[in-house]
Design a protein around this motif. Structure first.
Motif, short mmCIF file in Angstrom:
data_model
loop_
_atom_site.label_atom_id
_atom_site.label_comp_id
_atom_site.label_asym_id
_atom_site.label_seq_id
_atom_site.Cartn_x
_atom_site.Cartn_y
_atom_site.Cartn_z
N UNK A 37 -5.01 -7.79 -2.52
CA UNK A 37 -4.27 -7.30 -1.38
C UNK A 37 -4.66 -5.85 -1.12
N UNK A 38 -4.78 -5.49 0.11
CA UNK A 38 -5.19 -4.13 0.47
C UNK A 38 -4.02 -3.15 0.31
N UNK A 39 -4.35 -1.88 0.29
CA UNK A 39 -3.32 -0.84 0.20
C UNK A 39 -2.47 -0.86 1.47
N UNK A 40 -1.22 -0.42 1.32
CA UNK A 40 -0.27 -0.43 2.42
C UNK A 40 0.07 0.99 2.83
N UNK A 41 0.13 1.23 4.15
CA UNK A 41 0.57 2.56 4.55
C UNK A 41 2.10 2.59 4.54
N UNK A 42 2.66 3.76 4.66
CA UNK A 42 4.10 3.94 4.51
C UNK A 42 4.90 3.09 5.49
N UNK A 43 4.38 2.93 6.70
CA UNK A 43 5.09 2.11 7.70
C UNK A 43 5.13 0.65 7.26
#
Length: 150
Positions: free
Chosen positions: A1-7
């Motif tokens: 799974x890719x990294x997630x931004x804060x939103x």
């Protein structure tokens, strides 16, 4: 799974971005970088946020929750702390049950006035004396040494 931004983390976890920034400031979570101005998080942050939410729902403070994570970020839960919290919840349940029962009685009581009802007077006395309903804050606990952690 890719990294997630804060939103994305806020949307998936239901935790507002402001709380995520606060949790990061307190050391409960850590971002792994930035994409523009937005913090990036490893997908594992969602599980950590779920653990934090569970701890909060059980009544643990953020400082107590912080103690439940090892420096590497893995959960390290002090079982004695869990037992103490369970006992605290048992006491709260007993107090709230007594309050509920007293209120139900007062609602159905046939006495001309609640002040003439012995059951209501006992409830009133218990509340006035602090033995029922008054929530006292726990005194701060001294830091535990490493041998006391489970």
């Amino acid at each position: 799974m890719r990294n997630l931004d804060i939103a994305e983390v806020a949307q998936r976890s239901g935790v507002p971005a402001s709380a995520l920034r606060f949790y990061e400031e307190k050391g409960l979570i850590a971002s792994i970088g930035r994409r523009g101005l937005r913090r990036l998080f490893d997908p594992g942050v969602l599980e950590r946020l779920a653990l934090i939410a569970l701890g909060r729902a059980a009544g643990f403070s953020l400082d107590e929750i912080a103690l439940m994570f090892a420096p590497d970020g893995r959960p390290r839960i002090d079982r004695q702390m869990l037992v103490a919290k369970a006992e605290e919840l048992d006491k709260t349940i007993r107090e709230l049950s007594a309050m509920r029962d007293g209120l139900r009685h007062a609602a159905a009581c046939r006495a001309p006035s609640h002040m003439e009802c012995p059951t209501f007077r006992r409830l009133l006395g218990a509340t006035a004396s602090g033995t029922l309903g008054a929530r006292k804050k726990r005194a701060p606990q001294p830091p535990r040494n490493k041998t006391n952690r489970g």
